[in-house]
Design a protein around this motif. Sequence first.
Motif, PDB file in Angstrom:
ATOM      1  N   LYS A  85       0.828  -1.199   0.000  1.00 44.36           N
ATOM      2  CA  LYS A  85       0.000   0.000   0.000  1.00 44.36           C
ATOM      3  C   LYS A  85       0.864   1.251   0.000  1.00 44.36           C
ATOM      4  O   LYS A  85       0.564   2.237  -0.687  1.00 44.36           O
ATOM      5  N   ASN A  88       2.241   1.737  -3.338  1.00 44.84           N
ATOM      6  CA  ASN A  88       1.212   2.177  -4.276  1.00 44.84           C
ATOM      7  C   ASN A  88       0.909   3.661  -4.132  1.00 44.84           C
ATOM      8  O   ASN A  88       0.450   4.305  -5.079  1.00 44.84           O
ATOM      9  N   ASN A  89       1.143   4.235  -2.935  1.00 49.92           N
ATOM     10  CA  ASN A  89       0.861   5.644  -2.702  1.00 49.92           C
ATOM     11  C   ASN A  89       2.035   6.547  -3.046  1.00 49.92           C
ATOM     12  O   ASN A  89       1.929   7.763  -2.905  1.00 49.92           O
ATOM     13  N   LYS A 113       2.185  14.618  -0.791  1.00 46.60           N
ATOM     14  CA  LYS A 113       2.365  14.061   0.556  1.00 46.60           C
ATOM     15  C   LYS A 113       1.564  14.836   1.590  1.00 46.60           C
ATOM     16  O   LYS A 113       1.530  16.060   1.586  1.00 46.60           O
ATOM     17  N   ASN A 195      -7.498   9.950   0.404  1.00 47.44           N
ATOM     18  CA  ASN A 195      -6.235   9.333  -0.003  1.00 47.44           C
ATOM     19  C   ASN A 195      -5.921   9.508  -1.491  1.00 47.44           C
ATOM     20  O   ASN A 195      -4.807   9.213  -1.921  1.00 47.44           O
ATOM     21  N   VAL A 196      -6.894   9.965  -2.264  1.00 44.90           N
ATOM     22  CA  VAL A 196      -6.703  10.154  -3.700  1.00 44.90           C
ATOM     23  C   VAL A 196      -7.399  11.455  -4.104  1.00 44.90           C
ATOM     24  O   VAL A 196      -8.536  11.703  -3.688  1.00 44.90           O
ATOM     25  N   PRO A 211      -2.469   9.566  -5.940  1.00 46.84           N
ATOM     26  CA  PRO A 211      -2.467   9.061  -4.560  1.00 46.84           C
ATOM     27  C   PRO A 211      -1.719  10.024  -3.632  1.00 46.84           C
ATOM     28  O   PRO A 211      -0.745  10.666  -4.040  1.00 46.84           O
ATOM     29  N   SER A 213       0.510  10.238  -0.320  1.00 48.33           N
ATOM     30  CA  SER A 213       1.340   9.455   0.595  1.00 48.33           C
ATOM     31  C   SER A 213       1.380  10.151   1.951  1.00 48.33           C
ATOM     32  O   SER A 213       1.006  11.314   2.084  1.00 48.33           O
ATOM     33  N   SER A 214       1.856   9.412   2.954  1.00 46.13           N
ATOM     34  CA  SER A 214       1.918   9.995   4.308  1.00 46.13           C
ATOM     35  C   SER A 214       3.324   9.915   4.852  1.00 46.13           C
ATOM     36  O   SER A 214       4.197   9.283   4.266  1.00 46.13           O
TER      37      SER A 214
END
Length: 214
Positions: A85, A88-89, A113, A195-196, A211, A213-214
């Motif tokens: 995951k 993927n982000n 981000k 998230n997107v 996407p 990300s974090s």
Amino acid sequence: MSNFLSGISITLSAIALAVSGWTAYQLSQLNLLIDQQQNTITEQQNTNTQQQDKITQLTQKIEQNKALISSDTTQQLNSVSTTSKAQNNVIQPGQFVRQGFDNKIKIELQSVKRIQNPDSEEKNVVVVQMRIRRIVPKGKVDAISLNQSRGRNPETSEVYRTIQNKSTSFTYINDLPQDSWGNAYFWLKVPEGINVIDIVIPETAIFEAVPISS
């Protein structure tokens, strides 16, 4: 006559005594045989009990090992899933590239981000980092103003605006290099849990389903 009867009596007594002794001997042998059989049965029962205990212990160990293996496998799968995951982000090089301003520039997203809002404890800020390149010779004086960029929820069409004074300053296209990239950025205020997003930059093709990300 009395001597004859006395002899018979003695003989009968001897026979009775012999029969009694033989009977007692047979009974003792029978009791001994019964005791041996009982001991054998007891030993077999003890052996069966011990074997059953060993089987029970072995079964318990097998179940414990199964549980450990299952737990390790679950953790590994969760780790792989989390890593997948996260990967993927993360935006890959060349994944999001668009042309804008009548095909005069090329914009490539480098990262999108989520960070903590410096003015609060919420993580409702998304930093969009990109690079820009002029792909035509210098010409008409056009300007890029990234503070007019927007984020958009692809499911609800909700619009997320840039944060004031958190973007690359006003830039003329003629000032962009033609043979190299220039870096740029802007901040969006996007609620947590999103998230997107779609990213909309003025006069540029929309970056869809990007996407965060974090």
